[in-house]
Design a protein around this motif. Structure first.
Motif, PDB file in Angstrom:
ATOM      1  N   ASN A 107     -25.904 -19.169 -12.386  1.00 21.54           N
ATOM      2  CA  ASN A 107     -26.030 -18.709 -13.765  1.00 21.54           C
ATOM      3  C   ASN A 107     -25.735 -17.223 -13.832  1.00 21.54           C
ATOM      4  O   ASN A 107     -26.123 -16.465 -12.934  1.00 21.54           O
ATOM      5  N   SER A 108     -25.052 -16.822 -14.893  1.00 18.96           N
ATOM      6  CA  SER A 108     -24.800 -15.403 -15.149  1.00 18.96           C
ATOM      7  C   SER A 108     -25.264 -15.061 -16.556  1.00 18.96           C
ATOM      8  O   SER A 108     -25.000 -15.806 -17.506  1.00 18.96           O
ATOM      9  N   TYR A 109     -25.948 -13.928 -16.662  1.00 18.66           N
ATOM     10  CA  TYR A 109     -26.422 -13.434 -17.953  1.00 18.66           C
ATOM     11  C   TYR A 109     -25.877 -12.019 -18.113  1.00 18.66           C
ATOM     12  O   TYR A 109     -26.110 -11.154 -17.255  1.00 18.66           O
ATOM     13  N   ALA A 110     -25.140 -11.775 -19.184  1.00 17.34           N
ATOM     14  CA  ALA A 110     -24.487 -10.475 -19.319  1.00 17.34           C
ATOM     15  C   ALA A 110     -24.583  -9.953 -20.745  1.00 17.34           C
ATOM     16  O   ALA A 110     -24.674 -10.724 -21.708  1.00 17.34           O
ATOM     17  N   ALA A 111     -24.581  -8.633 -20.841  1.00 15.78           N
ATOM     18  CA  ALA A 111     -24.468  -7.943 -22.128  1.00 15.78           C
ATOM     19  C   ALA A 111     -23.374  -6.890 -21.975  1.00 15.78           C
ATOM     20  O   ALA A 111     -23.242  -6.265 -20.915  1.00 15.78           O
ATOM     21  N   TYR A 112     -22.556  -6.712 -23.015  1.00 15.50           N
ATOM     22  CA  TYR A 112     -21.471  -5.744 -22.928  1.00 15.50           C
ATOM     23  C   TYR A 112     -21.255  -5.097 -24.292  1.00 15.50           C
ATOM     24  O   TYR A 112     -21.622  -5.640 -25.340  1.00 15.50           O
ATOM     25  N   ALA A 113     -20.655  -3.934 -24.246  1.00 16.74           N
ATOM     26  CA  ALA A 113     -20.299  -3.218 -25.477  1.00 16.74           C
ATOM     27  C   ALA A 113     -19.036  -2.424 -25.213  1.00 16.74           C
ATOM     28  O   ALA A 113     -18.821  -1.914 -24.104  1.00 16.74           O
ATOM     29  N   SER A 114     -18.183  -2.350 -26.224  1.00 15.12           N
ATOM     30  CA  SER A 114     -16.949  -1.580 -26.121  1.00 15.12           C
ATOM     31  C   SER A 114     -16.666  -0.931 -27.466  1.00 15.12           C
ATOM     32  O   SER A 114     -16.777  -1.585 -28.512  1.00 15.12           O
ATOM     33  N   ASP A 115     -16.319   0.342 -27.424  1.00 13.95           N
ATOM     34  CA  ASP A 115     -16.046   1.081 -28.663  1.00 13.95           C
ATOM     35  C   ASP A 115     -14.745   1.850 -28.509  1.00 13.95           C
ATOM     36  O   ASP A 115     -14.522   2.537 -27.504  1.00 13.95           O
ATOM     37  N   VAL A 116     -13.868   1.688 -29.483  1.00 13.21           N
ATOM     38  CA  VAL A 116     -12.645   2.487 -29.556  1.00 13.21           C
ATOM     39  C   VAL A 116     -12.841   3.495 -30.687  1.00 13.21           C
ATOM     40  O   VAL A 116     -12.992   3.117 -31.850  1.00 13.21           O
ATOM     41  N   PHE A 117     -12.834   4.754 -30.327  1.00 10.54           N
ATOM     42  CA  PHE A 117     -13.194   5.851 -31.234  1.00 10.54           C
ATOM     43  C   PHE A 117     -11.953   6.685 -31.513  1.00 10.54           C
ATOM     44  O   PHE A 117     -11.302   7.182 -30.590  1.00 10.54           O
ATOM     45  N   ASN A 118     -11.597   6.805 -32.780  1.00 11.44           N
ATOM     46  CA  ASN A 118     -10.455   7.630 -33.175  1.00 11.44           C
ATOM     47  C   ASN A 118     -10.866   9.091 -33.261  1.00 11.44           C
ATOM     48  O   ASN A 118     -11.487   9.523 -34.239  1.00 11.44           O
ATOM     49  N   ILE A 119     -10.534   9.871 -32.224  1.00 12.82           N
ATOM     50  CA  ILE A 119     -10.823  11.303 -32.245  1.00 12.82           C
ATOM     51  C   ILE A 119      -9.964  11.981 -33.310  1.00 12.82           C
ATOM     52  O   ILE A 119     -10.427  12.821 -34.075  1.00 12.82           O
ATOM     53  N   THR A 120      -8.690  11.602 -33.345  1.00 11.40           N
ATOM     54  CA  THR A 120      -7.795  11.964 -34.444  1.00 11.40           C
ATOM     55  C   THR A 120      -7.058  10.690 -34.839  1.00 11.40           C
ATOM     56  O   THR A 120      -7.280   9.633 -34.263  1.00 11.40           O
ATOM     57  N   LYS A 121      -6.169  10.801 -35.802  1.00 10.91           N
ATOM     58  CA  LYS A 121      -5.407   9.628 -36.216  1.00 10.91           C
ATOM     59  C   LYS A 121      -4.574   9.075 -35.075  1.00 10.91           C
ATOM     60  O   LYS A 121      -4.324   7.868 -34.989  1.00 10.91           O
ATOM     61  N   ASN A 122      -4.144   9.951 -34.175  1.00 11.76           N
ATOM     62  CA  ASN A 122      -3.250   9.542 -33.089  1.00 11.76           C
ATOM     63  C   ASN A 122      -3.936   9.463 -31.728  1.00 11.76           C
ATOM     64  O   ASN A 122      -3.363   8.903 -30.796  1.00 11.76           O
ATOM     65  N   LEU A 123      -5.128  10.001 -31.592  1.00 14.63           N
ATOM     66  CA  LEU A 123      -5.821  10.052 -30.299  1.00 14.63           C
ATOM     67  C   LEU A 123      -7.057   9.168 -30.347  1.00 14.63           C
ATOM     68  O   LEU A 123      -7.920   9.318 -31.220  1.00 14.63           O
ATOM     69  N   MET A 124      -7.131   8.215 -29.405  1.00 15.93           N
ATOM     70  CA  MET A 124      -8.239   7.253 -29.351  1.00 15.93           C
ATOM     71  C   MET A 124      -8.849   7.230 -27.970  1.00 15.93           C
ATOM     72  O   MET A 124      -8.143   7.392 -26.968  1.00 15.93           O
ATOM     73  N   ALA A 125     -10.160   7.010 -27.929  1.00 17.67           N
ATOM     74  CA  ALA A 125     -10.877   6.875 -26.666  1.00 17.67           C
ATOM     75  C   ALA A 125     -11.616   5.543 -26.651  1.00 17.67           C
ATOM     76  O   ALA A 125     -12.222   5.145 -27.651  1.00 17.67           O
ATOM     77  N   MET A 126     -11.549   4.849 -25.534  1.00 16.21           N
ATOM     78  CA  MET A 126     -12.293   3.595 -25.351  1.00 16.21           C
ATOM     79  C   MET A 126     -13.387   3.809 -24.314  1.00 16.21           C
ATOM     80  O   MET A 126     -13.147   4.338 -23.229  1.00 16.21           O
TER      81      MET A 126
END
Length: 787
Positions: A503-522
């Protein structure tokens, strides 16, 4: 194939009710398009006051009928986009029409809303599954390749091995004993065991009849996918299945060819209710083929029904099933004799290319049933809930085998006889958001994942008599009666009768953040808790020591993307992680930790010239640590300090330079080696990692006007360097380099399609990593009727 299943297939094909609806009274109609004017299908359209709705068809059109005169609120709901309400008046004798174009880009949403049309039909890169977020390819810091149904159809690709030819670095497919197929990816074995983004494992043949596309997701991907769907450090393959559409239509096709190849396929789609909110689609196939060798065959049936229901304007259900059963003989799996030390190519061993060494009565039977259910609920303009349940079951009964070398000229068959089942359950709950914090856009997924794996074994392994494969005698072929007599006398370790699971139990989160209109961080993270239930012997009613254990792993993922030219060119960099749980302890009693693989990657993606040129170029460096290796200082023990490095370059391009001409090409370079291991493999390239250099291309021209409108031609191929089946300091068994070329001609009209395909034009001799001989020149002809 049993008569029961033939009868079932015929009943489904010819007795399936076709639902036709006539229009009565006034109607509200219109067309929904994306920001660039492309039509969007499966958009929810409803009349609020009447609680009545429908879905757009594959041209983006909709119609709600039998509407009394009056003023109504027409609501347009699309996951991933704001709700839109419009006032519309229905007047007798005058059409009520409302068209709507999305004001900003919205790619495929969670319910598989599909944007129809693309200038370059082979460059459909957008995918929700890769990131579980509505990200464009140019916004995603991860590399992935997509093989769309248009390319699969044009190449007459009749199995997953043929489809994988279009993935850079996939190499020659490795066919396992039950028809299961695996590929190479960045120096690691990779299996196609993800279906629509969740577990869809199958220890059997997977028929491509229900595939919309195949996504080859590159690099360690445990953060979002875990390790339970056979994601390796090289990545994973995701099978995206065909979904019902709003309309009646389909196709029936027959393909025949070399070695008594016969294949019948069907694809039927229809609305189920008058409002066209309930949709049903059935894909099915039955295939029989003999091997090009002296013995060998496969005979299978695949049925894949799918059902979608727009329950309300906010709530939708998707249900699909994959059922398959097959009877066939194992392909050749040859393990050469490695004693004495040698460097030798399989091409020089005088191992017969066209002999199976076993009889057709030594056959296996498999059955597969995969069930997938997905519920989407639009909580608000910014948040959506997605609940997914997947159940995958595979069973194997009969005989599977390998050929083991005894000397440089002799072998013995190792045959497994018995029954095995694999059952996997995956339950996911995701919350997907697209919202602003101030002026900064965030696209976020927060998820929970439960996975259960349960396996049962009841089988016996026996060894056949020794055979001289270079000069086989008249009675060289091994049959069922011989094996059955050996099975009856087997005792001890030859018998495997056990259950195991985890059995595996997992939690995850991912966010893609637009620092500017052209620059993104995941920024992404997974917490994964694993508990093995142990290996339980049914015969002795005992659980093997050390097999019931638990581990916790953290898996981060980071990425940066900068769009140098918005929606045209982006540069990216990423860090990704993968892991595999390890059981056991070292000499000092320390429990092993999960093995880890960490990848750094950077590159550029382009999508220019109105999608006519789409490509990716990237460099990666994967470092694996905590590898369990033999402890040479303490006999019988292992230690966890092994390391491996895999680095390389990949390139892919699809281009449509002139009308009708489409080109797909790819190149993969991989440099893998053990950087810390025992003396037998230290500094060497791992065996079974595939060729260091691989390439693929396909070019086709489709005449689109004049008297020859609909006629097309295709030509392409793939190739790779020499590789290793065994690679140690003393023994090297090599696999020769190869170039395999294919060609096709086809003629397509609105109601039918005719095609001829020739695979391996030059009858190039080639072997997979299991030293399975690949078929020589094969000719296929196909005819399809569309309705």
């Amino acid at each position: 194939m049993s008569g029961m299943f033939k009868t079932s297939l015929l009943l489904i094909l010819f007795c399936f009710p076709i639902v036709l609806f006539a229009q009565h009274g006034p109607a509200i109609s219109g067309r929904i398009t994306a920001f660039d004017g492309q039509p969007i299908e499966l958009v929810s359209i409803s009349i609020v006051e009447l609680k009545k709705g429908t879905l757009t068809d594959n041209n983006g059109n909709y119609s709600i009928e039998e509407i009394a005169p009056g003023t109504y609120t027409l609501r347009i709901q699309l996951l991933g986009a704001p709700q839109k309400d419009f006032k519309i008046e229905v007047v007798p004798g005058r059409p009520a029409i409302l068209d709507y174009q999305l004001p900003k880009e919205n790619i495929q949403a969670l319910q598989e809303v599909r944007i129809i049309g693309n200038t370059n039909k082979f460059s459909k890169k957008e995918s929700y599954y890769v990131s579980r977020l509505p990200l464009k390819n140019l916004e995603n810091p991860q590399v992935y390749n997509v093989v769309p149904k248009e390319l699969i159809e044009e190449q007459m690709a009749i199995d997953l091995g043929s489809i994988s030819k279009n993935v850079p670095g996939a190499g020659l497919p490795m066919i396992a004993n039950q028809g299961r197929v695996t590929f190479r990816q960045r120096g690691f074995e990779t299996e196609p065991n993800a279906r629509n983004g969740v577990a869809g494992a199958a220890f059997a043949t997977l028929d491509p009849v229900n595939l919309e596309r195949v996504e080859a997701i590159k690099g360690p991907s445990a953060t979002l996918f875990g390790t339970n769907i056979s994601s390796s450090y090289g990545g994973l393959y995701n099978r995206v299945t065909k979904k019902p559409f709003n309309g009646f239509g389909g196709e029936v096709a027959f393909t025949g060819g070399s070695w008594n190849y016969n294949r019948l396929t069907v694809d039927v789609n229809t609305p189920v209710n008058k409002e066209k909110t309930m949709l049903f689609r059935l894909n099915g196939a039955t295939t029989f083929q003999k091997s090009f060798q002296d013995m060998g065959f496969t005979n299978n049936l695949s049925l894949a029904p799918s059902f979608s229901y727009q329950i309300t304007d906010r709530l939708s259900l998707l249900l699909d099933v994959e059922f398959g059963q097959e009877k066939g003989t194992s392909v050749v799996r040859f393990n050469p004799y490695t004693g004495g030390g040698k460097t030798l190519s399989i091409a020089d061993m005088k191992f017969p290319y066209k002999r199976l060494f076993l009889s057709n009565d030594l056959a296996y039977q498999t059955q597969m049933m995969n069930i997938f259910a997905q519920i989407n609920y639009k909580i608000s303009e910014h948040w959506t809930s997605q609940t997914v349940v997947s159940r995958a079951r595979s069973s194997i009964n009969g005989y599977i085998n390998a050929l083991n070398g005894r000397t440089d000229s002799t072998l013995r068959a190792s045959v497994i006889n018995g029954y095995t089942t694999f059952i996997a359950t995956d339950i996911q709950q995701n919350f997907i958001g697209d919202f602003n914090i101030g002026k900064f856009r965030n696209r976020m997924v927060i998820g929970l994942d439960y996975y259960n794996n349960s396996n049962s074994f009841d089988r016996t392994t026996v060894a056949g008599p020794t055979i001289n494969f270079q000069h086989p005698g008249a009675s060289y072929r091994l049959g069922k009666s011989t094996i059955d007599s050996l099975v009856a006398r087997a005792t001890g370790t030859a018998i495997r009768n056990e259950n195991n699971g985890d059995n595996s139990y997992a939690a995850y989160a991912s966010d893609v953040f637009n620092i500017t209109k052209n620059l993104m961080a995941m920024v992404s993270l997974r917490v994964d808790y694993y508990r093995a239930q142990g290996t339980h012997s049914i015969i002795y009613d005992t659980t093997a020591a050390g097999t019931n254990y638990h581990q916790t792993a953290l898996s981060p993922k980071l990425g940066l993307v900068y769009e140098v030219l918005k929606d045209k060119v982006s540069v990216f960099g990423s860090y990704m992680n993968g892991f595999f749980h390890e059981t056991g302890t070292d000499y000092e009693g320390n429990a092993f930790k999960p093995e880890e693989g960490n990848q750094l990657e950077g590159g550029v993606k382009v999508d220019v010239w109105q999608h006519k040129l789409v490509g990716t170029l990237s460099c990666y460096d994967i470092r694996v640590k905590n590898v369990v290796i033999a402890d040479l200082e303490h006999n019988g023990y292992s230690k966890q300090n092994g390391t491996q490095r895999s680095k390389g370059l990949e390139a892919e391009i699809t281009v449509n330079p002139v009308r009708g001409l489409n080109i797909v090409a790819g190149y993969a370079y991989n440099d893998s080696k053990y950087t810390k291991s025992d003396s037998a493999t230290l500094g060497l390239r791992p065996a079974l990692s595939g060729p260091p250099n691989m390439w693929n291309f396909w070019a086709s021209y489709h005449i689109s006007s004049g008297n020859l409108n609909g006629l097309g031609f295709g030509f392409g191929g793939n190739g790779g360097d020499q590789s290793y089946q065994t690679n140690t300091a003393t023994t090297k068994i090599t696999i020769p380099s190869y170039v395999m070329l294919d060609a096709s001609v086809f003629y397509e009209r609105s109601k039918y399609r005719i095609g001829v395909k020739i695979d391996n034009l030059t009858s190039q001799k080639a072997w997979s990593v299991r030293l399975t001989p690949q078929p020589p020149t094969r000719v296929l002809g196909s005819f399809a009727l569309k309705f």
